[in-house]
Design an enzyme around this catalytic site. Structure first.
Site, short mmCIF file in Angstrom:
data_model
loop_
_atom_site.label_atom_id
_atom_site.label_comp_id
_atom_site.label_asym_id
_atom_site.label_seq_id
_atom_site.Cartn_x
_atom_site.Cartn_y
_atom_site.Cartn_z
CD GLU A 1 4.65 -20.89 11.75
OE1 GLU A 1 4.72 -21.00 12.98
OE2 GLU A 1 3.72 -20.31 11.17
CD GLU B 1 -2.95 -1.14 2.29
OE1 GLU B 1 -2.53 -0.67 3.37
OE2 GLU B 1 -4.07 -1.67 2.16
#
Length: 309
Positions: free
Chosen positions: A118, A87
């Site tokens: 992960e 963004e």
């Protein structure tokens, strides 16, 4: 460091006493419960204001020197980092490589669960090496429970390269300690749905990243007052926003604002400088460049130069 096989004592994994009867609530009661618990996210940000402010200052200073900002995480934490990074270009007209999000599993993990990845600390370290992190860069590791090996591996590799490191977790340091330049703890307590850190932990992480990236851009001069004067005019909505900013700050009509925007090359900040100083596009660009894009500083310098000696 916490034993990765024994996480039940972590704050994010504990049982919330307020939601023990979660499966017996009606829909209104469910909304009320989630809403009351979400207030804790805002309070957690307030408690972390000092390290958050330090993160803003540190990151802004590194970026002024040519560095980059990286968010790194897995699962929800990784997705939130990628979202915040994505963004920045439309909001602040930053180059795509200035703020980057790294998620365990790569782009595919944005839309499909890949939580097993992960656990690979070496992959985190590899992501740092692949992006050629340097001492000018800032790396923000995001891990709700604080134990994600992918994030630990990345931050440790980043420290070895001299980068500034920021650790964001939703557990207290006495549960999970980690050596980083800035340690941000966002303590929202046990989740309504036990262990589901996409809830309050995700909410508080989103709040913190919003504050960090926007605060950095403010420090870098990409905001004038509370207007996004570096907005990228790439669609009709953003063009409308650009025109409204020009109308509000200059008093010009919408039509005149449109002409000014076009003359500036669709750069609101430059359009404002041209209007307030009567400089042409080339001279305005040079003045902004001399002040690292800070519009207020550029205007102040121009006005001081116009005063009789």
């Amino acid at each position: 460091m916490t034993n990765l096989q024994e996480r039940g004592h972590l704050l994010t994994e504990q049982i919330n006493p307020h939601s023990l009867n979660l499966d017996q609530l009606n829909s209104v009661e469910l909304v009320e419960l989630f809403n009351s618990e979400d207030f804790k996210a805002v309070a957690a940000v307030a408690e972390a204001k000092i390290p958050l402010a330090k993160a803003i200052d540190t990151t802004a200073e590194r970026l002024r020197q040519g560095g980059r900002l990286f968010y790194i995480g897995a699962g929800t934490s990784g997705r939130l980092g990628v979202l915040d990074a994505a963004e920045c270009p439309p909001t602040f007209c930053t180059p795509p490589d200035l703020v980057q999000g790294i998620i365990a599993g790569g782009a595919g993990a944005l839309v499909r669960s890949s939580e097993d990845l992960e656990d690979r600390a070496e992959d985190g370290a590899g992501a740092i090496a692949q992006r050629q992190i340097t001492q000018l860069d800032v790396v923000v590791g995001i891990t709700a429970g604080g134990t994600t090996p992918f994030v630990h591996g990345a931050l440790n590799a980043a420290r070895q390269r001299g980068a500034a490191t920021i650790f964001i977790a939703c557990v207290p340091a006495d549960q999970v300690s980690f050596e980083a330049d800035i340690d941000i703890r966002l303590l929202t307590g046990p989740e309504v749905l036990a262990g589901s850190t996409r809830l309050k932990a995700g909410t508080v992480t989103k709040l913190a990243l919003n504050i960090l990236s926007t605060g950095v851009m403010v420090k870098l001069g990409k905001v004038y007052g509370n207007r996004m004067v570096d907005v990228a005019v790439t669609n009709q909505k953003l063009r409308d926003r650009a025109l409204r900013i020009l109308q509000d700050l200059t008093g010009l009509s919408r039509e005149a604002s449109g002409f000014l925007l076009e003359r500036s090359g669709k750069w609101v900040k430059l359009a404002l400088l041209m209007h307030w100083t009567n400089l042409d596009k080339e001279a305005g660009e040079k003045l902004l460049a001399a002040h690292q894009g800070n519009l207020r500083a550029a205007v102040a310098t121009y006005e001081s130069q116009q005063k009789p000696s």
